[in-house]
Scaffold this motif. Structure first.
Motif, short mmCIF file in Angstrom:
data_model
loop_
_atom_site.label_atom_id
_atom_site.label_comp_id
_atom_site.label_asym_id
_atom_site.label_seq_id
_atom_site.Cartn_x
_atom_site.Cartn_y
_atom_site.Cartn_z
N ALA A 28 7.84 -8.12 -1.52
CA ALA A 28 8.90 -7.84 -0.53
C ALA A 28 9.46 -9.17 -0.01
N LEU A 29 8.57 -10.10 0.33
CA LEU A 29 9.04 -11.40 0.84
C LEU A 29 9.83 -12.15 -0.22
N ARG A 30 9.36 -12.06 -1.46
CA ARG A 30 10.06 -12.75 -2.56
C ARG A 30 11.46 -12.16 -2.76
N ASP A 31 11.56 -10.84 -2.75
CA ASP A 31 12.85 -10.20 -2.95
C ASP A 31 13.78 -10.40 -1.76
N ASN A 32 13.23 -10.45 -0.56
CA ASN A 32 14.05 -10.76 0.62
C ASN A 32 14.70 -12.13 0.46
N ALA A 33 13.89 -13.11 0.04
CA ALA A 33 14.41 -14.47 -0.14
C ALA A 33 15.46 -14.49 -1.24
N ALA A 35 17.39 -12.17 -2.13
CA ALA A 35 18.60 -11.49 -1.68
C ALA A 35 19.31 -12.27 -0.56
N GLY A 36 18.72 -13.40 -0.18
CA GLY A 36 19.36 -14.24 0.83
C GLY A 36 19.14 -13.77 2.27
N LEU A 37 18.17 -12.89 2.48
CA LEU A 37 17.86 -12.47 3.85
C LEU A 37 17.19 -13.63 4.60
N PRO A 38 17.42 -13.75 5.91
CA PRO A 38 16.77 -14.84 6.65
C PRO A 38 15.25 -14.63 6.69
N PRO A 39 14.49 -15.73 6.58
CA PRO A 39 13.02 -15.59 6.54
C PRO A 39 12.44 -15.43 7.95
N ILE A 40 12.77 -14.32 8.59
CA ILE A 40 12.32 -14.10 9.97
C ILE A 40 11.45 -12.85 10.09
N ASP A 41 10.86 -12.46 8.96
CA ASP A 41 9.88 -11.37 8.98
C ASP A 41 8.69 -11.80 9.84
N VAL A 42 7.94 -10.85 10.36
CA VAL A 42 6.69 -11.19 11.04
C VAL A 42 5.79 -11.91 10.03
N THR A 43 4.88 -12.74 10.52
CA THR A 43 3.94 -13.41 9.63
C THR A 43 2.87 -12.40 9.19
N PRO A 44 2.13 -12.73 8.12
CA PRO A 44 1.07 -11.80 7.68
C PRO A 44 0.07 -11.45 8.81
N PRO A 45 -0.45 -12.42 9.59
CA PRO A 45 -1.37 -12.00 10.66
C PRO A 45 -0.70 -11.10 11.70
N GLN A 46 0.60 -11.32 11.98
CA GLN A 46 1.31 -10.44 12.92
C GLN A 46 1.52 -9.06 12.32
N GLY A 47 1.82 -9.02 11.02
CA GLY A 47 1.98 -7.72 10.35
C GLY A 47 0.70 -6.91 10.43
N LYS A 48 -0.41 -7.59 10.18
CA LYS A 48 -1.71 -6.91 10.26
C LYS A 48 -1.98 -6.45 11.68
N MET A 49 -1.59 -7.26 12.65
CA MET A 49 -1.77 -6.85 14.06
C MET A 49 -1.00 -5.57 14.36
N LEU A 50 0.25 -5.49 13.90
CA LEU A 50 1.05 -4.27 14.12
C LEU A 50 0.36 -3.07 13.49
N HIS A 51 -0.14 -3.28 12.29
CA HIS A 51 -0.87 -2.22 11.57
C HIS A 51 -2.09 -1.76 12.38
#
Ligand code: SAH
Ligand code: DHB
Ligand code: MG
Length: 219
Positions: A28-33, A35-51
């Motif tokens: 997902a991160l690779r395809d976002n990049a 596609a030119g999307l800004p790299p402002i996704d949550v970080t992996p530790p933050q993603g895990k925290m949300l989960h």
């Protein structure tokens, strides 16, 4: 101020030790990049925290404001039990298109509905209650998003708001950055809001110095 490399190194260490994102999240991160999307996704530790937060509050229905490429969406959707649902709101049709592909590849497309358009236009059409709301879109609207989050949740629900510290610029009362001004105004609204109880936790990591709001809706 450039961010100390050590923040990034520790994030990488935490990610390798405890988070170990799978290929689908990396894709997902690779395809976002790509596609030119800004790299402002949550970080992996933050993603895990949300989960983990979604699991801790037994979330069956999750609302996200600000999809981007769906990286945080995948983390949250994976916390849902069978029959659970996530609604995510995204302004940009292009971002939504990239997200839809990422979500389908992650196998959560059936649990996630993407609503395209300005969130303040789609929110009035949603039916609650939600068990967790993750707010991560245009920062000047955060006070409005809090009002909607409170209207669309049950007592005990969690509200998480990303990027409320912004390298400390939230304290910069003389500044003109609309995001910083919005964050400040939002924090002040939160302080006088009787319907939830909240804190702000500062963070450092691969995305620099920032912080998030964690709020629980009162009974
Ligand atoms: N939650 C994502 C990152 C979101 S970035 C993740 O961590 O992976 C912020 C997103 O909010 C962007 O995709 C932007 O297009 C979207 N956005 C900005 N203004 C918006 C609005 N008014 N309504 C809905 N989405 C908006
Ligand atoms: C920005 C937005 C985000 O959601 C984020 O996590 C980091 C930065 C931004 O708009 O700059
Ligand atoms: Mg964010």
């Amino acid at each position: 101020m450039t961010d100390p490399q050590i923040w990034r190194d520790v994030d990488d260490w935490v990610t390798g030790l405890l988070v170990h994102p799978d290929d689908t999240l990396e894709d997902a991160l690779r395809d976002n990049a790509a596609a030119g999307l800004p790299p402002i996704d949550v970080t992996p530790p933050q993603g895990k925290m949300l989960h983990l937060l979604a699991r801790a509050c037994g979330a069956r229905r999750i609302l996200e404001i600000g999809t981007l490429g769906g990286y945080s969406t995948i983390w949250l959707a994976r916390a849902l039990p069978a029959g659970g649902e996530l609604v995510t709101l995204e302004l940009s049709p292009r971002h939504a298109e990239v997200a839809a592909a990422n979500l389908a590849r992650a196998g959560v497309g059936d649990r996630v509905r993407i609503e395209v358009g300005p969130a303040l236009e789609t929110l009035p059409r949603l039916a609650g209650p939600f068990d967790l709301v993750f707010v991560d879109a245009d920062k000047p609207s955060n006070t409005d998003y809090l009002t909607w989050a409170l209207a669309l949740t049950r007592p005990g629900a969690m509200i998480v708001v990303d990027n409320v510290v912004r390298r400390g610029s939230v304290l910069d009362t003389g500044g003109t950055d609309p995001s910083a001004i919005g964050s400040r105004r939002f924090a002040e609204a939160l302080a006088t809001e009787p319907r939830c109880s909240a804190t702000i936790v500062q963070t450092v990591g691969a995305k620099g110095h920032d912080g998030f709001v964690l709020a629980v809706v009162n009974g």
